[in-house]
Design a protein around this motif. Sequence first.
Motif, mmCIF file in Angstrom:
data_model
loop_
_atom_site.group_PDB
_atom_site.id
_atom_site.type_symbol
_atom_site.label_atom_id
_atom_site.label_comp_id
_atom_site.label_asym_id
_atom_site.label_seq_id
_atom_site.Cartn_x
_atom_site.Cartn_y
_atom_site.Cartn_z
ATOM 1 N N GLN A 130 0.961 -1.406 0.204
ATOM 2 C CA GLN A 130 0.138 0.273 -0.417
ATOM 3 C C GLN A 130 0.593 1.238 0.191
ATOM 4 O OE1 GLN A 130 -3.681 0.467 -0.152
ATOM 5 N NE2 GLN A 130 -4.357 -1.528 1.804
ATOM 6 N N THR A 131 1.754 1.232 0.619
ATOM 7 C CA THR A 131 3.090 2.675 0.577
ATOM 8 C C THR A 131 3.465 2.979 0.389
ATOM 9 O OG1 THR A 131 4.419 1.172 2.464
ATOM 10 C CG2 THR A 131 1.683 1.590 3.234
ATOM 11 N N GLY A 132 4.820 1.517 -0.997
ATOM 12 C CA GLY A 132 6.005 1.872 -1.749
ATOM 13 C C GLY A 132 5.355 3.217 -2.610
ATOM 14 N N PHE A 133 6.668 3.255 -4.058
ATOM 15 C CA PHE A 133 6.969 4.478 -4.681
ATOM 16 C C PHE A 133 6.665 5.855 -4.770
ATOM 17 C CE2 PHE A 133 5.901 -0.409 -6.268
ATOM 18 C CZ PHE A 133 6.701 -0.620 -7.046
ATOM 19 N N TRP A 146 10.454 4.391 0.198
ATOM 20 C CA TRP A 146 9.758 3.037 0.567
ATOM 21 C C TRP A 146 9.262 3.628 1.698
ATOM 22 C CZ3 TRP A 146 8.235 0.243 -2.818
ATOM 23 C CH2 TRP A 146 9.408 -0.490 -4.407
ATOM 24 N N ALA A 147 8.467 3.027 2.509
ATOM 25 C CA ALA A 147 7.710 3.465 3.682
ATOM 26 C C ALA A 147 8.900 3.226 4.873
ATOM 27 C CB ALA A 147 5.932 3.117 3.979
ATOM 28 N N GLY A 192 3.359 -4.062 -4.224
ATOM 29 C CA GLY A 192 1.958 -4.602 -5.285
ATOM 30 C C GLY A 192 1.284 -3.225 -5.366
ATOM 31 N N LYS A 193 -0.019 -3.386 -5.287
ATOM 32 C CA LYS A 193 -1.101 -2.579 -5.567
ATOM 33 C C LYS A 193 -0.827 -1.197 -6.948
ATOM 34 C CE LYS A 193 -4.034 -3.455 -1.497
ATOM 35 N NZ LYS A 193 -5.297 -3.693 -2.358
ATOM 36 N N PRO A 194 0.050 0.344 -6.355
ATOM 37 C CA PRO A 194 0.387 1.134 -7.604
ATOM 38 C C PRO A 194 1.339 0.646 -8.506
ATOM 39 C CG PRO A 194 2.011 1.881 -4.668
ATOM 40 C CD PRO A 194 0.914 0.152 -4.738
#
Lengths: 447, 447
Positions: free
Chosen positions: A249-252, A260-261, A277-279
Amino acid sequence: MALEVFHKDETLQMRRKLIGQSCRLFFSHDPVKIVRARGQYLYDENGMQYLDCISNVQHVGHCHPSITQAAAAQMDLLNSNTRFLHDNIVLYADRLAATLPKKLCVFYFVNSGSEANDLALRLARQYTQHQDVIVLDHAYHGHLTTLIDISPYKFRKLEGQKEWVHVAPLPDTYHGIYREDHPDPGQAYADTVKSLIEEAHKKGHKISSFFAESLPSVGGQIIFPNGYCKRVAEYVHEAGGVYVADEIQTGFGRVGNHFWAFQLQGEDFCPDIVTMGKPIGNGHPIACVATTEEIAAAFTANGVEYFNTFGGNPVSCAIGLAVLDVIEKEDLRGNAVRVGGHLKQLLLQLQTKHSLIGDVRGVGLFIGMELVKDKASRKPASEEAAHLVRRLKKERIVISTDGPWDSVIKFKPPMCFSIEDAERVCICIDQILGELEDTHQKENCRS
Amino acid sequence: MALEVFHKDETLQMRRKLIGQSCRLFFSHDPVKIVRARGQYLYDENGMQYLDCISNVQHVGHCHPSITQAAAAQMDLLNSNTRFLHDNIVLYADRLAATLPKKLCVFYFVNSGSEANDLALRLARQYTQHQDVIVLDHAYHGHLTTLIDISPYKFRKLEGQKEWVHVAPLPDTYHGIYREDHPDPGQAYADTVKSLIEEAHKKGHKISSFFAESLPSVGGQIIFPNGYCKRVAEYVHEAGGVYVADEIQTGFGRVGNHFWAFQLQGEDFCPDIVTMGKPIGNGHPIACVATTEEIAAAFTANGVEYFNTFGGNPVSCAIGLAVLDVIEKEDLRGNAVRVGGHLKQLLLQLQTKHSLIGDVRGVGLFIGMELVKDKASRKPASEEAAHLVRRLKKERIVISTDGPWDSVIKFKPPMCFSIEDAERVCICIDQILGELEDTHQKENCRS
């Protein structure tokens, strides 16, 4: 291409019949049909525009033309699998490596965050030869059988806790056992992990890994206290386990100043495995696991092939590369700092005005605003949060809640979210909370 | 778009460094770099054309323009998630429903065959409230933790067999315990499943499901004997379990006369859950689980949401719809019947000529040719099969092996494979097997 084939009622009727009802709709009593989107804006079947505050998957903005072009060009050329050599996968791994500490230099490409977390678990177990996992309370790591096992958010509602899973308290300094007035909550929460390890050892269990989102999302948009991750990693390493940072949820670049978070915890902390994942593909199904040479070597040493049919194909990697390009070219991390900072400031101002706002926290474009019944007791105002979400929908703003009591309004918009968007949302929130507080006051006078 | 960024040597060097070595390359001693593909043809960095006999994922042909167009058009319009209403997902589910028996009318969309099989297991367990699974020997159902547990092909090389997994003999009438001379191998093999169930019950175990590919692929391109599935389903139902048909390799018309391979077992057999993957999106990461209203209702009744971030998004569904359109418009099922039939005939002719060909089996464009040391002992000719694959590569034909001894040459090409392609492959096989047999004869004379 027609924007709509069926009238909305018919779509809904077919959906109820044909798609498993476990797949839920937003605003289930009055769902929204979206037929078009661009940037941070969604459009329904009547052309009505909605401001999107939650689609973190569409990271560089809905339907970004650069991503569509990259996908179409590669789809026209080749979409094979990783058993053939291809430049895209190595180019992309090389670009991702440049965003990470040097230690994280081996990559596996998969199709979803869930597949990434499942592979991370396999890697951790193979490397450590231990089975058990420590997770944070309220965590969610994916929809697969094994991931439900390590997701208290899910397993508490289902079969319950497996004997190989250990749940550590969420390091939440607003609601948790150690709060903002504690002299060193990072150390104190890390010590709860140390205690869990000791208990597990007493029972003859061995820890393969500590799994945590770098900023727990479903848990309620939590920001770890300073020093937490470094200390936890030390304890987990001492126990022969590895640290898995779930950056799905938190990267990119969502947190702005860092890619990165986990990097918010300082340069002296580095996870052993990072899942993405996601973004990563702006909506295209792609995900990734990054790890160390040692862990990858242990996975290779078992002699068993890992083949992921679609993972790392030339199209997915072309899209991944295009997403990285747009993040850079459009300075979306800079935008996350500027717009996220402004949004947080505006919400903090609202907090001074509204008794319902208990806490405002976040970094970059990952922000949570927690509603409470009153600021002293910090009792979650779940109904008020649900009301706010419904009322914002009427203002054509799509937002939702998270946290154990669904009392945290979460912001994780596409990274092109603007200052004007932030201001518009806050004006609406100000008005709706005002109305809510008026109603509360009247009710209190009457009672 | 440049076809090549790095020289092949550099690509290989980067690949070895950056990508987990568990992800293996075809022809690992001399891997192939493919930069472009169309239909059933692959092209390397020097423009050399290879005939592709194994890319079943690129079902309607590599880089089919209709699929690229459908993807690009939808990517430009909207790529959201299933929490918003959208026509594509219901249109697509409706189209898939039309290919299946009426009973299979509820759909879940996911990103890979592995995700589909994992969800199938969750559905089966939730519905039956039983935990155990019966699988066929040598089966492979995916790369996730739980799927390795139900894949003898993998778990025998790793942690071994879990106590909730029961392995039934592969109903292989060429190598198995009951062969083509048995009066009713379907019944006999089904009875082995019945015995397994009885043994499990004696130990207090309860069967949630029987999992099988409708035509076992990794197991060696196996065709089930008549009546097998129906009888197994009866036994499994009596035990309170469900029948899961894994159609990930075999669905979408590959067998020609039927859309699904389980339909080869007759109209009086219907699985309770069907999983789909690989060819479904012609390379795009999409997969699906189809099940009954009763099983879906039990999954809903647990009250826990199933959310798959990318699963069932408008782009994936647009691609799925485009694949179904191309299968119909280009009569690819008809082509599978014609070309697959011709290929099988040619291979059967070669069998009469070559002592190395022990068995030729298959249906449509799913065909296996098993090499043996001699036809009486049926001892697998694994080295000869590997040699044939290497030699065909020199003829610019990409093919590979399967089966417990890697002695089965498998054909599962894109469905646009032509009569000329089939003839070309058979001419090459004829020649190479002739050379091999000459060498064998000379060695025998010398010894």
